[in-house]
Design an enzyme around this catalytic site. Sequence first.
Site, PDB file in Angstrom:
ATOM      1  N   LYS A  59       0.885  -1.228  -0.010  1.00 37.11           N
ATOM      2  CA  LYS A  59      -0.107   0.025   0.140  1.00 37.11           C
ATOM      3  C   LYS A  59       0.801   1.175  -0.157  1.00 37.11           C
ATOM      4  CE  LYS A  59      -3.480  -2.329   2.671  1.00 37.11           C
ATOM      5  NZ  LYS A  59      -4.172  -2.670   3.927  1.00 37.11           N
ATOM      6  N   CYS A  75      -0.529   0.626   6.332  1.00 31.66           N
ATOM      7  CA  CYS A  75      -0.972  -0.290   7.287  1.00 31.66           C
ATOM      8  C   CYS A  75      -1.498  -1.575   6.823  1.00 31.66           C
ATOM      9  CB  CYS A  75      -1.594   0.355   8.373  1.00 31.66           C
ATOM     10  SG  CYS A  75      -0.956   2.216   8.763  1.00 31.66           S
ATOM     11  N   ASP A  76      -1.444  -2.699   7.732  1.00 33.22           N
ATOM     12  CA  ASP A  76      -2.121  -3.734   7.483  1.00 33.22           C
ATOM     13  C   ASP A  76      -2.404  -4.522   8.846  1.00 33.22           C
ATOM     14  OD1 ASP A  76      -3.916  -4.966   5.253  1.00 33.22           O
ATOM     15  OD2 ASP A  76      -3.256  -6.672   6.462  1.00 33.22           O
ATOM     16  N   GLN A  77      -3.259  -5.377   8.870  1.00 30.76           N
ATOM     17  CA  GLN A  77      -3.409  -5.958  10.316  1.00 30.76           C
ATOM     18  C   GLN A  77      -4.022  -7.578   9.821  1.00 30.76           C
ATOM     19  OE1 GLN A  77      -6.744  -5.658  12.962  1.00 30.76           O
ATOM     20  NE2 GLN A  77      -4.992  -5.148  14.568  1.00 30.76           N
ATOM     21  N   ALA A 112       1.075  -4.262  11.239  1.00 29.13           N
ATOM     22  CA  ALA A 112       2.174  -3.793  10.470  1.00 29.13           C
ATOM     23  C   ALA A 112       1.970  -2.308  10.084  1.00 29.13           C
ATOM     24  CB  ALA A 112       2.434  -4.522   9.512  1.00 29.13           C
TER      25      ALA A 112
END
Length: 199
Positions: A59, A75-77, A112
């Site tokens: 991203k 960001c990512d989860q 993250a």
Amino acid sequence: MSAHILLASGSQIRAQLLRQAAVPFEVVVARVDEEAIKAALLAEGTSPRDIADALAEAKARKVSAKHPGVLVLGCDQVLDLENQLLSKPTSPEDALEQLKQMRGKRHMLLSAAVIYRDGEPIWRHVGQVRLRMHDSSDAYLTSYVARNWDSIQHAVGAYKLEEEGVRLFSNIEGSYFNVLGLPLVELLNYLGLQGVIDQ
């Protein structure tokens, strides 16, 4: 403030966290095929932690390519249940199945964040939270999903700790910000060191 940040995410909660911390930013949603990236990495046997990091980086990289000189935050989860990756539920039935898989067990939320500038990564962090679920009854889980589906369909693991989902848990170890999908304290420390925000 000499610089601002582009948040490469449409997440309202991440935007809210940055606003509440008085971080100057704008939102530019990254258009990436998360499912394709995730599927390819899973096929290669990539760990859930590295998948979270790779999605956040994809991203940030996408938006950074179109905005030279600007800090871009991706960001990512993901949810790691005994080395199995769980994603956002696709239906109330899927949500119920995920909750039944997790009950009575420990799992990890991996949040993250990656910052890019000029098409290159300059900072990254993956925050971890360990959570243990109660061994809840089928009846409670079914009623929980029915009451909360509109909200939890957007949540990895089919729960939100800031809502009724907190009742599902017997133990939580880690930062609340990581639960919400952003390693905020570590991010603010970095931005302060770089002079992006006052410290």
